[in-house]
Write an enzyme that holds these catalytic residues in place. Structure first.
Site, PDB file in Angstrom:
ATOM      1  N   ARG A 153       0.824  -1.215   0.000  1.00  0.00           N
ATOM      2  CA  ARG A 153       0.000   0.000   0.000  1.00  0.00           C
ATOM      3  C   ARG A 153       0.858   1.265   0.000  1.00  0.00           C
ATOM      4  NH1 ARG A 153      -5.495   0.291   1.934  1.00  0.00           N
ATOM      5  NH2 ARG A 153      -6.324  -1.779   2.234  1.00  0.00           N
ATOM      6  N   ARG A 173      -2.903   7.208   1.411  1.00  0.00           N
ATOM      7  CA  ARG A 173      -3.244   8.444   2.124  1.00  0.00           C
ATOM      8  C   ARG A 173      -2.171   9.018   3.037  1.00  0.00           C
ATOM      9  NH1 ARG A 173      -8.682   5.960   4.224  1.00  0.00           N
ATOM     10  NH2 ARG A 173      -7.135   4.316   4.319  1.00  0.00           N
ATOM     11  N   ARG A 224      -6.781  13.012  -4.163  1.00  0.00           N
ATOM     12  CA  ARG A 224      -8.005  12.418  -3.607  1.00  0.00           C
ATOM     13  C   ARG A 224      -9.061  13.473  -3.286  1.00  0.00           C
ATOM     14  NH1 ARG A 224     -11.413   9.982  -2.310  1.00  0.00           N
ATOM     15  NH2 ARG A 224     -11.433   8.364  -0.741  1.00  0.00           N
ATOM     16  N   ASP A 275      -7.332  -1.637  -6.428  1.00  0.00           N
ATOM     17  CA  ASP A 275      -7.748  -2.220  -5.161  1.00  0.00           C
ATOM     18  C   ASP A 275      -8.048  -3.686  -5.457  1.00  0.00           C
ATOM     19  OD1 ASP A 275      -8.519  -1.364  -2.264  1.00  0.00           O
ATOM     20  OD2 ASP A 275     -10.074  -2.756  -2.886  1.00  0.00           O
ATOM     21  N   TYR A 321     -15.276 -10.677   1.415  1.00  0.00           N
ATOM     22  CA  TYR A 321     -15.944  -9.394   1.119  1.00  0.00           C
ATOM     23  C   TYR A 321     -17.255  -9.620   0.377  1.00  0.00           C
ATOM     24  CZ  TYR A 321     -11.950  -6.671   2.687  1.00  0.00           C
ATOM     25  OH  TYR A 321     -10.977  -6.092   3.458  1.00  0.00           O
TER      26      TYR A 321
HETATM   27  O1  CP3 Z   1      -0.170  -1.095  -2.573  1.00  0.00           O
HETATM   28  C1  CP3 Z   1      -0.510  -0.147  -3.307  1.00  0.00           C
HETATM   29  O2  CP3 Z   1       0.005   0.988  -3.216  1.00  0.00           O
HETATM   30  C2  CP3 Z   1      -1.553  -0.383  -4.362  1.00  0.00           C
HETATM   31  C3  CP3 Z   1      -2.880  -0.053  -4.003  1.00  0.00           C
HETATM   32  C4  CP3 Z   1      -3.777  -0.928  -3.161  1.00  0.00           C
HETATM   33  C5  CP3 Z   1      -4.963  -0.422  -2.575  1.00  0.00           C
HETATM   34  N1  CP3 Z   1      -5.622  -1.449  -1.975  1.00  0.00           N
HETATM   35  C6  CP3 Z   1      -5.431   0.980  -2.656  1.00  0.00           C
HETATM   36  C7  CP3 Z   1      -6.368   1.472  -1.630  1.00  0.00           C
HETATM   37  C8  CP3 Z   1      -3.698  -2.286  -2.842  1.00  0.00           C
HETATM   38  C9  CP3 Z   1      -2.613  -3.307  -3.186  1.00  0.00           C
HETATM   39  C10 CP3 Z   1      -4.879  -2.599  -2.107  1.00  0.00           C
HETATM   40  C11 CP3 Z   1      -5.187  -3.954  -1.632  1.00  0.00           C
HETATM   41  C12 CP3 Z   1      -6.318  -4.165  -0.727  1.00  0.00           C
HETATM   42  N2  CP3 Z   1      -7.518  -3.520  -0.696  1.00  0.00           N
HETATM   43  C13 CP3 Z   1      -6.366  -5.204   0.244  1.00  0.00           C
HETATM   44  C14 CP3 Z   1      -5.270  -6.211   0.485  1.00  0.00           C
HETATM   45  C15 CP3 Z   1      -4.177  -5.650   1.299  1.00  0.00           C
HETATM   46  C16 CP3 Z   1      -4.521  -5.414   2.735  1.00  0.00           C
HETATM   47  O3  CP3 Z   1      -4.273  -4.293   3.190  1.00  0.00           O
HETATM   48  O4  CP3 Z   1      -5.002  -6.339   3.410  1.00  0.00           O
HETATM   49  C17 CP3 Z   1      -7.617  -5.108   0.900  1.00  0.00           C
HETATM   50  C18 CP3 Z   1      -8.097  -6.007   2.009  1.00  0.00           C
HETATM   51  C19 CP3 Z   1      -8.333  -4.057   0.288  1.00  0.00           C
HETATM   52  C20 CP3 Z   1      -9.722  -3.616   0.591  1.00  0.00           C
HETATM   53  C21 CP3 Z   1      -9.788  -2.220   1.033  1.00  0.00           C
HETATM   54  N3  CP3 Z   1      -9.522  -1.137   0.224  1.00  0.00           N
HETATM   55  C22 CP3 Z   1     -10.167  -1.740   2.304  1.00  0.00           C
HETATM   56  C23 CP3 Z   1     -10.535  -2.614   3.481  1.00  0.00           C
HETATM   57  C24 CP3 Z   1     -10.115  -0.346   2.243  1.00  0.00           C
HETATM   58  C25 CP3 Z   1     -10.558   0.610   3.307  1.00  0.00           C
HETATM   59  C26 CP3 Z   1      -9.593   0.691   4.402  1.00  0.00           C
HETATM   60  C27 CP3 Z   1      -8.567   1.719   4.100  1.00  0.00           C
HETATM   61  O5  CP3 Z   1      -7.362   1.434   4.202  1.00  0.00           O
HETATM   62  O6  CP3 Z   1      -9.013   2.844   3.817  1.00  0.00           O
HETATM   63  C28 CP3 Z   1      -9.661   0.017   0.938  1.00  0.00           C
HETATM   64  C29 CP3 Z   1      -9.426   1.383   0.424  1.00  0.00           C
HETATM   65  C30 CP3 Z   1      -8.134   1.664  -0.250  1.00  0.00           C
HETATM   66  N4  CP3 Z   1      -7.534   0.887  -1.189  1.00  0.00           N
HETATM   67  C31 CP3 Z   1      -7.335   2.834  -0.071  1.00  0.00           C
HETATM   68  C32 CP3 Z   1      -6.248   2.730  -0.936  1.00  0.00           C
HETATM   69  C33 CP3 Z   1      -5.123   3.716  -1.161  1.00  0.00           C
HETATM   70  C34 CP3 Z   1      -7.649   4.012   0.833  1.00  0.00           C
HETATM   71  C35 CP3 Z   1      -8.806   4.671   0.229  1.00  0.00           C
HETATM   72  C36 CP3 Z   1      -8.866   6.108  -0.007  1.00  0.00           C
HETATM   73  O7  CP3 Z   1      -8.048   6.723  -0.708  1.00  0.00           O
HETATM   74  O8  CP3 Z   1      -9.867   6.647   0.480  1.00  0.00           O
END
Ligand code: CP3
Length: 351
Positions: free
Chosen positions: A23, A27, A36, A72, A150
């Protein structure tokens, strides 16, 4: 070309340990938050130029050894017929979760070129940019169990009650769901390689919710199938999970080139349990990045030292976190950590 990361995936010797952070685009970066303000998360994911821009942000700011395409794990479910939104501050939400076998029968299995064209286009754009910087690009997908959780719960979960109820109570429906997910995931991963991804990571974030024998029965055959499918391309495959240190010998049987472990086990202990011929990724606690630098430095050096206990030159070790980077992480700590690992050949005495 910076070949540290790809060499390490193959278990080959590299002078410096490679580092990237799960990730790493997100943010905690001011540049990301600025974009964003103007665009929704899914809008950024579905606009290849924006996804490409975000992919490059951490590379240009901190100099990691690999980029991961910005997307994502959940948009793949939209193509199958689920309605996905990200609620402000609450994470993902699925309006029509899977609850019955009829729901599973109705799931579509479209090719990635049709349902996830935007990420494939983003990969093509990002590859052009990264080639000029000499940095490899990682593609990824969610793994069958984590995506199923999910799809069934309709969002994040603590107990996975509905997921496990289906797994135990309706095994036929469960296996059909896992079959469908595996086919779509395998297809997507191969399409990412055709678009230009040079490595693949399968995110099974919630696999640790299962007992070892349930993992072996209900999940492992599908992970093996997806990895075998992904490996028909010639790129290395990384399997990531958390909370799974109770069944590392199973993870060693998945066919992955690299196994990514979390911080709940020491890296050298995990590496030996996995077998030292395979590569390993991990496993700094993401919370350590919130610590004052001297403490973070200590944690990072300890990890490098643990890796050195298994291979004197740490061949086959990829420095990463044990889970995604936290939103509250100071950017300066990321910069200092990447710099420390980049010069770590001298930082830890060779044995
Ligand atoms: O790694 C990277 O930089 C690539 C981007 C990436 C995102 N999500 C962007 C994202 C990757 C590889 C993911 C994977 C992801 N998404 C997983 C597996 C990894 C892990 O952390 O377990 C999971 C379970 C998700 C599902 C997900 N997406 C959740 C639960 C959330 C909300 C929680 C949170 O962290 O906000 C997201 C949102 C998300 N995906 C964000 C980002 C940058 C934050 C959202 C935003 O900008 O508002």
């Amino acid at each position: 070309m910076n070949i540290r990361f790809l060499d390490a995936c193959r278990g080959q010797n590299s002078y410096n340990t490679p580092i990237w952070l799960m990730r790493q685009a997100g943010r905690y970066m001011a540049a990301y938050r600025k974009l964003r303000e103007k665009h929704g998360l899914l809008e950024m994911v579905k606009t290849p130029e924006l996804a490409c821009e975000v992919t490059l942000q951490p590379i240009d700011a901190f100099g990691m050894d690999a980029a991961i395409i910005f997307s994502d794990i959940l948009p793949i479910l939209e193509g199958m017929g689920l309605k996905l939104t990200f609620l402000q501050g609450e994470g993902p939400h699925i309006e029509n979760p899977i609850r019955t076998s009829a729901d599973i029968d109705a799931l579509r299995t479209p090719p990635a070129e049709e349902s996830l064209w935007f990420t494939l286009d983003a990969i093509k754009l990002a590859r052009k940019e990264l080639d000029t910087r000499g940095i490899p690009l990682i593609g990824f997908s969610g793994a069958p169990f984590t995506l199923a959780s999910y799809a069934i719960e309709g969002g994040g979960s603590r107990e996975y009650r509905l997921t496990k109820q289906m797994m135990y109570g309706e095994p036929h429906a469960w296996h059909l769901l896992m079959e469908k997910l595996s086919a779509v995931i395998g297809n997507y991963m191969c399409a990412q390689v055709r678009a230009g991804a040079q490595a693949l990571q399968l995110f099974d974030s919630w696999a640790g919710a299962l007992s070892p024998s349930d993992y072996a029965t209900y999940v492992m055959p599908y992970v093996r199938k997806v990895i075998a499918h992904a490996k028909t391309t010639d790129v290395p495959v990384i399997y990531f999970s958390t909370g799974t240190s109770g069944y590392l010998p199973l993870l060693a049987e998945l066919g992955a080139d690299v196994v990514s472990v979390d911080w709940r086990i020491d890296l050298d202990v995990a590496w030996r349990a996995l077998g030292t011929r395979s590569a390993i990724q991990g496993n700094l606690d993401p919370m350590a990045l919130l610590a004052p630098w001297p403490e973070l430095e200590k944690c990072a050096l300890r990890l490098l030292e643990q890796a050195s206990r298994v291979h004197a030159n740490r061949a086959g070790f990829i420095f990463n976190l044990g889970h995604g980077i936290l939103q509250q992480t100071p950017e300066d700590n990321v910069k200092r950590l990447v710099d420390l690992v980049a010069t770590s050949a001298e930082a830890v005495p060779r044995r």
